[in-house]
Enzyme design. Structure first.
Site: not given
Length: 232
Positions: A63, A88, A115, A137, A141, A173, A211-212, A214
């Site tokens: 993940e 992470e 990374d 992320d 832009k 999303d 999840t938060r 979502e």
């Protein structure tokens, strides 16, 4: 090796990042527990990744960017036969996950706090059964789209480490990132979109815990897409 360095030269590097101050216990987890669970990239990866885990596992799942850790901890607890590698770079998120690992006595998770491309290049070929990239992320832009994690270079990395028949799962999303991912995977010879109908990408993945990220999307009126691509 030169080829890898050249590819990395065009990528945005995301190192360790920190938000609000850590609680004393969280800092202790980073100091004491993380070194026990962190994979050692200074040494070659074992030919069989199952050897990374102190418990017997049958498959390995990666993940990338686990955020608050809700999904990773849920999957690891419900599926002890799978070994999970979580990546992470955000220090506070890592500290939060470590607390959950300790509280739930989870033993089938290994971690990397830097990374993700470092891990992708370290892993052996055809060694991973599934890759999860969930609410990454979006770099909304247009001028920043080249920084999105889904790219031809990273899909090449995914294709190298996934076993034939392995799966790359993506959730977002952000419509532009969903379309971006569909186009990039469509154009990559190693991946096939598994959806047969709208229900296959509008419905969450099987066993999905909310999840938060979502929940935030729903509050703000955005629906999510859940895309699965099979490694040929």
């Amino acid at each position: 090796m030169t080829e890898t360095r050249g590819a990395r030269a065009t990528e945005a590097f995301f190192g360790r990042r920190k938000g609000k101050p850590l609680r004393e216990r969280q800092a202790a987890h980073l100091e004491n527990l993380l070194p026990e669970l962190k994979i050692d990239l200074e040494h070659a990866a074992p030919a069989d990744l199952k050897e990374l885990f102190p418990v017997s596992v049958e498959r390995v799942r990666l993940e990338i960017g686990f955020g608050g850790g809700e999904h990773l901890i849920h999957r690891a607890a419900e599926d002890p036969a799978t070994g999970f590698i979580g990546v992470e770079p955000f220090v506070n998120s890592m500290a939060k996950l470590l607390g959950q690992i300790e509280a739930k006595a989870i033993r089938n998770i290994r971690l990397h706090d830097d990374d993700a491309t470092q891990v992708l290049d370290w892993l052996p070929a055809a060694s991973v059964d599934q890759i999860d990239l969930l609410y990454p992320d979006p770099w909304p832009k247009r001028k920043h789209w080249k920084r999105r994690f889904v790219s031809e270079v990273n899909l090449d990395r995914f294709a190298r480490i996934l076993r034939p028949g392995g799966v790359f799962c993506f959730a977002s999303d952000i419509d532009s990132y969903i379309n971006w991912t569909l186009i990039h995977c469509r154009d990559h010879a190693a991946f096939e979109w598994t959806a047969a109908g709208a229900a296959d990408w509008l419905a969450p993945f099987a066993g999905w815990p909310s999840t938060r990220y979502e929940a935030k999307a729903r509050r703000e009126g955005r629906s999510s897409a859940y895309l699965s691509f099979r490694r040929s």
